[in-house]
Design an enzyme around this catalytic site. Structure first.
Site: not given
Length: 305
Positions: A143, A173
């Site tokens: 992330y 992400k």
């Protein structure tokens, strides 16, 4: 595991965490929340306990209970439940990763520690390797959100190292406006998933090769974003631009009021009819009595109601 051997495509809603008026997690509305996403927004992937879900403000036990509830009510309805397990503590992250696997999540994700930050790219990779190894059967997504984590390493420089050291590494992400870095990632690693995370620039991400996206607005503007995805796939760039502009104009309206995550949570409650409650301190909503009607009027003006 729905993601086993497959690419993750389409919209992923970064879910809000329902709270009671006393700031306890409110598990009983999650079934209604899941049904709303599927039936009203045509969104069938979720990313739970992340930034939008105030994950870093929740205890480990709360995050476990939320993961269990999201997974339970998503069975047979959602395609994928991705559980964010990032913490400041490596041991807590590993604990949450193992729990996500045990409760039936489809994948896990972790942000970098953001107080004591990794001293190098290699240190970050080693940290993430430990987290992913606690749930070796689950696809792992890094992330990347430098605006909040303060960890600004170029993702295109990290991905090769992650592939080498993390067997379950599946992708990123990517919540950043650096579309050059994003483009390099996709160009050099076509076998991985790069999920774009800046909702108001999703069309730019699509042009550079994004096949999936994670964002908070897909909770309540998912149907509009899905129409934009369809227009882009059909080669109708003009229609895709018009639909992206609607999201941009709405967010410009919101940002002009100085609103942030707590207020987006109120917008989701307003549009969905699901009372998601207040944010948890230190966040405080800037919500006044006239704001619901103002939001409705702007959504109506843009054709988004």
């Amino acid at each position: 595991m729905a993601l086993a051997g497959k690419k993750l495509k389409g919209l992923v809603a970064a879910t809000f965490t329902p709270m009671t008026s006393r700031n306890d997690i409110h598990l009983s509305v999650i079934q209604q929340y899941v049904d709303y996403l599927v039936k009203k927004q045509s969104v069938k992937n979720i990313f739970v306990n992340g930034t939008t879900g105030e994950g870093m403000s929740l205890s480990v036990q709360e995050r476990k209970r939320l993961a269990e509830e999201w997974v339970k009510h998503s069975r047979g309805k959602m395609d994928n439940v991705i559980v964010h397990v990032g913490c400041l503590s490596l041991e807590d992250s590993k604990d949450l990763a193992a729990h996500a696997a045990s409760c039936g999540a489809d994948a896990i994700s972790s942000v970098s520690p953001s107080f004591l930050k990794p001293s190098s790219q290699d240190a970050l990779v080693l940290y993430l390797k430990e987290v992913a190894a606690a749930a070796p059967s689950l696809p792992f997504y890094y992330y990347h959100i430098p605006s909040l984590s303060g960890v600004t390493y170029q993702v295109s420089n990290l991905v090769g190292k992650m592939q080498l050291h993390i067997p379950s590494f599946r992708g990123v992400k990517f919540t950043d406006v650096n579309l050059m870095d994003f483009s390099l990632c996709i160009h050099e690693h076509k076998d991985l998933d790069f999920l774009y995370g800046v909702d108001e620039q999703l069309l730019g991400g699509l042009v550079f090769g994004a096949r999936g996206a994670v964002g908070s607005t897909y909770n309540y503007l998912g149907s509009t974003a899905n129409k934009m995805l369809a227009a882009f796939e059909e080669g109708n760039l003009q229609k895709a631009r018009e639909l992206q502009l609607k999201t941009q104009e709405f967010l410009a309206f919101v940002f002009a009021l100085g609103w942030g995550l707590p207020d987006f949570k109120n917008i989701m409650s307003l549009i969905s009819g699901i009372d998601l409650g207040p944010p948890r301190l230190p966040l405080v909503a800037n919500w006044k009595p006239e704001h619901p009607e103002n939001v409705r009027a702007e959504l109506k003006r843009l054709g988004l109601m």
